[in-house]
Each structure stands twice: as C-alpha cells, then as structure tokens.
Design a protein around this motif. Structure first.
Motif, short mmCIF file in Angstrom:
data_model
loop_
_atom_site.label_atom_id
_atom_site.label_comp_id
_atom_site.label_asym_id
_atom_site.label_seq_id
_atom_site.Cartn_x
_atom_site.Cartn_y
_atom_site.Cartn_z
N LEU A 132 -29.88 1.25 20.66
CA LEU A 132 -29.47 1.08 19.26
C LEU A 132 -29.03 -0.35 18.99
N GLU A 133 -28.31 -0.96 19.94
CA GLU A 133 -27.90 -2.36 19.77
C GLU A 133 -29.11 -3.29 19.73
N VAL A 134 -30.07 -3.02 20.59
CA VAL A 134 -31.30 -3.83 20.61
C VAL A 134 -32.03 -3.66 19.28
N ALA A 135 -32.10 -2.44 18.78
CA ALA A 135 -32.77 -2.19 17.50
C ALA A 135 -32.08 -2.92 16.36
N ARG A 136 -30.75 -2.95 16.37
CA ARG A 136 -30.02 -3.69 15.33
C ARG A 136 -30.41 -5.17 15.37
N ARG A 137 -30.51 -5.71 16.57
CA ARG A 137 -30.89 -7.12 16.71
C ARG A 137 -32.32 -7.36 16.24
N GLN A 197 -29.53 13.80 20.15
CA GLN A 197 -28.40 13.61 19.25
C GLN A 197 -28.35 12.20 18.63
N PHE A 198 -29.18 11.29 19.11
CA PHE A 198 -29.18 9.93 18.57
C PHE A 198 -30.28 9.71 17.53
N ALA A 199 -31.02 10.74 17.19
CA ALA A 199 -32.17 10.57 16.30
C ALA A 199 -31.76 10.00 14.94
N VAL A 200 -30.73 10.54 14.33
CA VAL A 200 -30.31 10.05 13.01
C VAL A 200 -29.93 8.57 13.09
N ALA A 201 -29.13 8.21 14.08
CA ALA A 201 -28.74 6.81 14.25
C ALA A 201 -29.95 5.92 14.49
N ALA A 202 -30.92 6.42 15.23
CA ALA A 202 -32.13 5.64 15.49
C ALA A 202 -32.88 5.33 14.21
N PHE A 203 -33.05 6.34 13.36
CA PHE A 203 -33.76 6.11 12.11
C PHE A 203 -32.94 5.24 11.16
N GLU A 204 -31.62 5.31 11.25
CA GLU A 204 -30.77 4.42 10.45
C GLU A 204 -30.95 2.96 10.88
N GLN A 205 -31.36 2.75 12.14
CA GLN A 205 -31.62 1.40 12.64
C GLN A 205 -33.07 0.97 12.40
#
Length: 108
Positions: free
Chosen positions: A68-73, A88-96
């Motif tokens: 997720l940090e890499v995706a933000r970058r 459980q990280f799917a929503v956060a992944a799509f938010e990134q």
C-alpha cells in the motif's frame, strides 16, 4: 513507428511466489518486459523511481514498506495490481488506485 513494450515491476517477499508470478506473467503476457523483481517494499520504491514501470504487481505485506505504501508513492505514475493472500486489504488497495486485486495462491 515502433510500438512501446509495456514494462512491469514485481514486488513479492516470498521467493517462490515471486518466481511463480514472473513465470505466469510471461506466459499470460509475453510482450511484457519485467524490469525488476524485488523482495521488499523499499526495493520496490527504489526500482519504481529508477525503472519507471508501466505496471506494478505488489504483495500487500512486505518488509521495509507495505504494498500500500508503494502504491501511494506510485500514485498516478503507473498502474497497480495487488497480488496477495489478504482479502481484508482490498478496499484500501482500490483506494490507492489499484486496477486489480488478485488472490493467492496463483494458478496458471
């Protein structure tokens, strides 16, 4: 006019899974050039800046920095696809900005 070859970076901390993903990508998308395959998030960020890939294939939980940090970058610089065992990280992944979220184990 020369067609551009799409490029990708693979970041997966488990060696066998990283190799499997690279093999599956080569089989499914032969024209894709994998410019780096790394085993932690810090290396993924360095290679993102150095190689400027078109697509990132990221594990969520890695040492040094999460996917997720890499995706933000990478935000806005390339496409991001998560390859992970953690739904459980799917929503956060799509938010990134993820374009895909693939669950392990991988099959060909």
């Amino acid at each position: 006019m020369t067609a551009m070859v799409p490029t990708a970076l693979v970041a997966e901390d488990e060696k066998l899974l990283r190799e499997q993903l690279v093999d599956l990508l080569h089989a499914a998308w032969p024209e894709l050039e994998i410019v780096a395959a790394v085993d932690d998030g810090a290396a993924a960020m360095r290679e993102l800046d150095r190689r400027k890939p078109d697509v990132l294939f990221l594990d969520i939980q890695m040492p040094e920095a999460s996917g997720l940090e890499v995706a933000r970058r990478a935000s806005g610089r390339c496409h991001v696809a998560f390859v992970t065992a953690y739904d459980q990280f799917a929503v956060a992944a799509f938010e990134q900005g993820a374009v895909d979220y693939v669950m392990k184990p991988l099959t060909g």
